[in-house]
Motif scaffolding. Structure first.
Motif, mmCIF file in Angstrom:
data_model
loop_
_atom_site.group_PDB
_atom_site.id
_atom_site.type_symbol
_atom_site.label_atom_id
_atom_site.label_comp_id
_atom_site.label_asym_id
_atom_site.label_seq_id
_atom_site.Cartn_x
_atom_site.Cartn_y
_atom_site.Cartn_z
ATOM 1 N N PHE A 1 -41.475 19.232 -28.092
ATOM 2 C CA PHE A 1 -42.221 18.508 -26.666
ATOM 3 C C PHE A 1 -41.054 18.776 -25.508
ATOM 4 O O PHE A 1 -39.860 18.411 -25.924
ATOM 5 N N ILE A 2 -41.620 19.309 -24.735
ATOM 6 C CA ILE A 2 -40.853 19.080 -23.201
ATOM 7 C C ILE A 2 -41.736 18.351 -22.381
ATOM 8 O O ILE A 2 -43.032 18.735 -22.129
ATOM 9 N N SER A 3 -41.249 17.581 -21.707
ATOM 10 C CA SER A 3 -42.322 16.437 -21.345
ATOM 11 C C SER A 3 -41.796 15.533 -20.140
ATOM 12 O O SER A 3 -40.647 14.983 -20.246
ATOM 13 N N ALA A 4 -42.339 15.416 -19.079
ATOM 14 C CA ALA A 4 -42.234 14.522 -18.131
ATOM 15 C C ALA A 4 -42.338 13.124 -18.474
ATOM 16 O O ALA A 4 -41.847 11.940 -17.955
ATOM 17 N N LYS A 5 -42.965 12.935 -19.361
ATOM 18 C CA LYS A 5 -43.427 11.658 -20.120
ATOM 19 C C LYS A 5 -42.291 11.398 -21.058
ATOM 20 O O LYS A 5 -42.352 11.560 -22.212
ATOM 21 N N ALA A 6 -41.486 10.225 -20.425
ATOM 22 C CA ALA A 6 -40.167 10.053 -21.219
ATOM 23 C C ALA A 6 -39.974 8.530 -21.555
ATOM 24 O O ALA A 6 -38.862 8.358 -22.090
ATOM 25 N N GLN A 7 -41.085 7.844 -21.295
ATOM 26 C CA GLN A 7 -40.737 6.459 -21.846
ATOM 27 C C GLN A 7 -40.858 6.332 -23.581
ATOM 28 O O GLN A 7 -41.312 7.297 -24.295
ATOM 29 N N ASP A 8 -40.173 5.321 -24.081
ATOM 30 C CA ASP A 8 -40.144 5.215 -25.553
ATOM 31 C C ASP A 8 -41.621 5.359 -26.154
ATOM 32 O O ASP A 8 -41.456 6.266 -27.251
ATOM 33 N N LEU B 1 -43.873 22.770 -26.268
ATOM 34 C CA LEU B 1 -45.022 22.259 -25.950
ATOM 35 C C LEU B 1 -45.096 21.075 -24.811
ATOM 36 O O LEU B 1 -44.428 20.214 -25.171
ATOM 37 N N ASP B 2 -45.503 21.369 -23.767
ATOM 38 C CA ASP B 2 -45.814 20.113 -22.822
ATOM 39 C C ASP B 2 -46.905 19.150 -23.104
ATOM 40 O O ASP B 2 -47.480 19.609 -23.924
ATOM 41 N N VAL B 3 -46.642 17.795 -22.819
ATOM 42 C CA VAL B 3 -47.648 16.973 -23.193
ATOM 43 C C VAL B 3 -48.799 16.916 -22.268
ATOM 44 O O VAL B 3 -49.864 16.931 -22.501
ATOM 45 N N ILE C 1 -37.817 16.502 -25.956
ATOM 46 C CA ILE C 1 -36.910 16.623 -24.983
ATOM 47 C C ILE C 1 -37.632 16.352 -23.600
ATOM 48 O O ILE C 1 -38.699 17.080 -23.009
ATOM 49 N N PRO C 2 -37.060 15.278 -22.964
ATOM 50 C CA PRO C 2 -37.764 14.733 -21.715
ATOM 51 C C PRO C 2 -37.318 15.864 -20.453
ATOM 52 O O PRO C 2 -36.177 16.460 -20.520
#
Length: 133
Positions: A85-92, A56-58, A107-108
């Motif tokens: 989750f697979i997402s470009a949103k990779a902040q903590d 799932l993308d965010v 997973i970023p």
């Protein structure tokens, strides 16, 4: 969880350059693959198909991945479903929000498809998975 050949995976992403290669690779591995291009399609598919794994993308139009995950987690019949989750949103804060929504793994992007496939296989057989990306 079912054997690999029968594992039903829902892949949700609004980016065709991610969705199509993942679908191809997973089908090649023998998985039963469903796709959704936005959060509304994902919710509809989750409700109808009851996949064992959701990738799932965010960030998606209409309904984001966090809300899709929360929807899935409210369904008792989806209690054993694994969510990655697979997402470009990779902040903590983004990663914490993913786990708070009910993710089993976050997973970023960009990510290795081989890494993702290894994690899906591990989740499918009930192994606990961790990532250090």
């Amino acid at each position: 969880m079912e054997k690999q050949g029968k594992l039903k995976i829902l892949v949700v992403d609004d980016e065709p350059n991610i969705l199509m290669p993942l679908e191809f690779l997973m089908r090649k591995q023998g998985y039963n693959v469903l796709i959704a291009r936005n959060g509304n399609e994902a919710i509809e598919s989750v409700d109808k198909e009851l996949p064992q794994v959701v990738v799932l993308d965010v960030m998606m139009p209409d309904v984001d991945g966090y809300e899709v995950c929360r929807h899935l987690r409210r369904k008792q019949e989806m209690a054993d479903t694994k969510v990655i989750f697979i997402s470009a949103k990779a902040q903590d804060a983004d990663i914490k929000a993913g786990y708070a929504a009910g993710a089993d793994l976050y997973i970023p992007k960009p990510f290795s498809t081989r890494f993702l496939m290894e994690k899906i296989k591990a989740l499918a057989v009930g192994e606990k998975v961790v990532t250090n990306n």
